[in-house]
Write a protein that holds these residues in place. Structure first.
Motif, PDB file in Angstrom:
ATOM      1  N   MET A   1       0.852  -1.169   0.000  1.00 28.73           N
ATOM      2  CA  MET A   1       0.000   0.000   0.000  1.00 28.73           C
ATOM      3  C   MET A   1       0.905   1.242   0.000  1.00 28.73           C
ATOM      4  SD  MET A   1      -3.009   0.802   2.713  1.00 28.73           S
ATOM      5  CE  MET A   1      -3.735   2.395   2.853  1.00 28.73           C
ATOM      6  N   ASN A   2       0.465   2.300  -0.658  1.00 31.14           N
ATOM      7  CA  ASN A   2       1.272   3.513  -0.626  1.00 31.14           C
ATOM      8  C   ASN A   2       0.513   4.636   0.087  1.00 31.14           C
ATOM      9  OD1 ASN A   2      -0.289   5.042  -2.610  1.00 31.14           O
ATOM     10  ND2 ASN A   2       0.640   3.718  -4.146  1.00 31.14           N
ATOM     11  N   LEU A   3       1.223   5.673   0.442  1.00 35.05           N
ATOM     12  CA  LEU A   3       0.676   6.756   1.241  1.00 35.05           C
ATOM     13  C   LEU A   3      -0.497   7.445   0.556  1.00 35.05           C
ATOM     14  CD1 LEU A   3       0.990   8.319   3.880  1.00 35.05           C
ATOM     15  CD2 LEU A   3       2.627   9.798   2.722  1.00 35.05           C
ATOM     16  N   HIS A   4      -0.483   7.520  -0.740  1.00 35.06           N
ATOM     17  CA  HIS A   4      -1.569   8.167  -1.468  1.00 35.06           C
ATOM     18  C   HIS A   4      -2.914   7.489  -1.201  1.00 35.06           C
ATOM     19  CE1 HIS A   4      -3.832  10.144  -4.591  1.00 35.06           C
ATOM     20  NE2 HIS A   4      -4.112   8.975  -5.134  1.00 35.06           N
ATOM     21  N   ASN A   5      -2.917   6.182  -0.932  1.00 32.97           N
ATOM     22  CA  ASN A   5      -4.143   5.420  -0.696  1.00 32.97           C
ATOM     23  C   ASN A   5      -4.643   5.491   0.741  1.00 32.97           C
ATOM     24  OD1 ASN A   5      -2.530   3.311  -2.854  1.00 32.97           O
ATOM     25  ND2 ASN A   5      -4.479   4.231  -3.413  1.00 32.97           N
ATOM     26  N   LEU A   6      -3.900   6.123   1.636  1.00 38.02           N
ATOM     27  CA  LEU A   6      -4.305   6.228   3.034  1.00 38.02           C
ATOM     28  C   LEU A   6      -5.443   7.237   3.154  1.00 38.02           C
ATOM     29  CD1 LEU A   6      -3.470   5.214   5.893  1.00 38.02           C
ATOM     30  CD2 LEU A   6      -2.103   7.300   6.077  1.00 38.02           C
ATOM     31  N   PRO A   7      -6.606   6.813   3.665  1.00 35.23           N
ATOM     32  CA  PRO A   7      -7.746   7.730   3.760  1.00 35.23           C
ATOM     33  C   PRO A   7      -7.577   8.744   4.896  1.00 35.23           C
ATOM     34  CG  PRO A   7      -8.361   5.568   4.585  1.00 35.23           C
ATOM     35  CD  PRO A   7      -6.965   5.451   4.062  1.00 35.23           C
ATOM     36  N   PRO A   8      -8.173   9.917   4.764  1.00 33.43           N
ATOM     37  CA  PRO A   8      -8.111  10.915   5.839  1.00 33.43           C
ATOM     38  C   PRO A   8      -8.593  10.323   7.166  1.00 33.43           C
ATOM     39  CG  PRO A   8      -8.968  11.920   3.861  1.00 33.43           C
ATOM     40  CD  PRO A   8      -8.885  10.431   3.592  1.00 33.43           C
ATOM     41  N   GLY A   9      -7.879  10.661   8.227  1.00 30.88           N
ATOM     42  CA  GLY A   9      -8.205  10.163   9.564  1.00 30.88           C
ATOM     43  C   GLY A   9      -7.491   8.874   9.926  1.00 30.88           C
ATOM     44  N   SER A  10      -6.755   8.284   8.988  1.00 33.20           N
ATOM     45  CA  SER A  10      -6.049   7.026   9.230  1.00 33.20           C
ATOM     46  C   SER A  10      -4.552   7.266   9.402  1.00 33.20           C
ATOM     47  CB  SER A  10      -6.255   6.060   8.066  1.00 33.20           C
ATOM     48  OG  SER A  10      -7.612   5.752   7.919  1.00 33.20           O
ATOM     49  N   SER A  11      -3.922   6.352  10.134  1.00 33.13           N
ATOM     50  CA  SER A  11      -2.476   6.414  10.353  1.00 33.13           C
ATOM     51  C   SER A  11      -1.825   5.135   9.862  1.00 33.13           C
ATOM     52  CB  SER A  11      -2.159   6.596  11.834  1.00 33.13           C
ATOM     53  OG  SER A  11      -2.644   7.822  12.297  1.00 33.13           O
ATOM     54  N   ALA A  12      -0.558   5.239   9.547  1.00 36.44           N
ATOM     55  CA  ALA A  12       0.226   4.087   9.100  1.00 36.44           C
ATOM     56  C   ALA A  12       1.696   4.387   9.384  1.00 36.44           C
ATOM     57  CB  ALA A  12       0.004   3.833   7.620  1.00 36.44           C
ATOM     58  N   TYR A  13       2.539   3.429   9.071  1.00 32.38           N
ATOM     59  CA  TYR A  13       3.979   3.575   9.254  1.00 32.38           C
ATOM     60  C   TYR A  13       4.673   3.425   7.912  1.00 32.38           C
ATOM     61  CZ  TYR A  13       2.872   3.101  14.146  1.00 32.38           C
ATOM     62  OH  TYR A  13       2.341   3.295  15.389  1.00 32.38           O
ATOM     63  N   ILE A  14       5.730   4.175   7.735  1.00 35.31           N
ATOM     64  CA  ILE A  14       6.470   4.136   6.482  1.00 35.31           C
ATOM     65  C   ILE A  14       7.372   2.908   6.462  1.00 35.31           C
ATOM     66  CG2 ILE A  14       8.198   5.318   5.062  1.00 35.31           C
ATOM     67  CD1 ILE A  14       7.049   7.952   6.219  1.00 35.31           C
ATOM     68  N   SER A  15       7.269   2.134   5.389  1.00 30.39           N
ATOM     69  CA  SER A  15       8.134   0.965   5.272  1.00 30.39           C
ATOM     70  C   SER A  15       9.317   1.222   4.335  1.00 30.39           C
ATOM     71  CB  SER A  15       7.351  -0.270   4.822  1.00 30.39           C
ATOM     72  OG  SER A  15       6.705  -0.041   3.601  1.00 30.39           O
ATOM     73  N   ARG A  16       9.094   2.040   3.283  1.00 30.07           N
ATOM     74  CA  ARG A  16      10.224   2.391   2.401  1.00 30.07           C
ATOM     75  C   ARG A  16       9.825   3.484   1.420  1.00 30.07           C
ATOM     76  NH1 ARG A  16      11.812  -2.189  -1.837  1.00 30.07           N
ATOM     77  NH2 ARG A  16      11.571  -0.670  -3.474  1.00 30.07           N
ATOM     78  N   LEU A  17      10.848   4.117   0.862  1.00 39.78           N
ATOM     79  CA  LEU A  17      10.648   5.140  -0.168  1.00 39.78           C
ATOM     80  C   LEU A  17      11.084   4.565  -1.510  1.00 39.78           C
ATOM     81  CD1 LEU A  17      12.133   8.375   1.451  1.00 39.78           C
ATOM     82  CD2 LEU A  17       9.754   7.669   1.344  1.00 39.78           C
ATOM     83  N   ASN A  18      10.261   4.762  -2.513  1.00 39.93           N
ATOM     84  CA  ASN A  18      10.615   4.332  -3.861  1.00 39.93           C
ATOM     85  C   ASN A  18      11.084   5.505  -4.717  1.00 39.93           C
ATOM     86  OD1 ASN A  18       9.952   1.606  -3.437  1.00 39.93           O
ATOM     87  ND2 ASN A  18       7.794   2.081  -3.699  1.00 39.93           N
ATOM     88  N   ALA A  19      11.175   6.662  -4.137  1.00 39.59           N
ATOM     89  CA  ALA A  19      11.589   7.867  -4.860  1.00 39.59           C
ATOM     90  C   ALA A  19      13.095   7.844  -5.112  1.00 39.59           C
ATOM     91  CB  ALA A  19      11.202   9.104  -4.069  1.00 39.59           C
ATOM     92  N   ARG A  20      13.507   8.621  -6.081  1.00 38.50           N
ATOM     93  CA  ARG A  20      14.928   8.714  -6.446  1.00 38.50           C
ATOM     94  C   ARG A  20      15.391  10.165  -6.407  1.00 38.50           C
ATOM     95  NH1 ARG A  20      15.738   3.773  -6.121  1.00 38.50           N
ATOM     96  NH2 ARG A  20      15.272   2.298  -7.771  1.00 38.50           N
TER      97      ARG A  20
END
Length: 83
Positions: A1-20
């Motif tokens: 799952m990526n951060l863009h799919n996280l709905p407002p009001g929800s929390s999660a933890y970052i597992s990795r960055l795919n950015a360059r």
């Protein structure tokens, strides 16, 4: 799952960055590092960008940036090693 799919009001933890390159450096500088708790606060009326809370700071990210951040949501009984 990526951060863009996280709905407002929800929390999660970052597992990795795919950015360059410069985008990766920018995200890291803002606190989007492995194990960091991030909360989606709200989305703009058009849905993009969304505002996220990271280390007590509100940061707005466009979908193209947020989609490069992989996240996970542990089950309630599991907890999180980084919490």
């Amino acid at each position: 799952m990526n951060l863009h799919n996280l709905p407002p009001g929800s929390s999660a933890y970052i597992s990795r960055l795919n950015a360059r390159d410069s985008i990766r450096r920018r995200l890291l500088d803002m606190g989007f590092t492995q194990g960091t708790k991030v909360t989606c606060l709200y989305a703009s009326p058009a849905g993009d960008p969304k505002a996220y809370a990271v280390f007590g700071t509100v940061i707005a990210l466009r979908s193209e940036e947020a989609s490069q951040i992989e996240i996970f949501q542990p089950h309630a009984e599991e907890g999180c090693l980084w919490d």
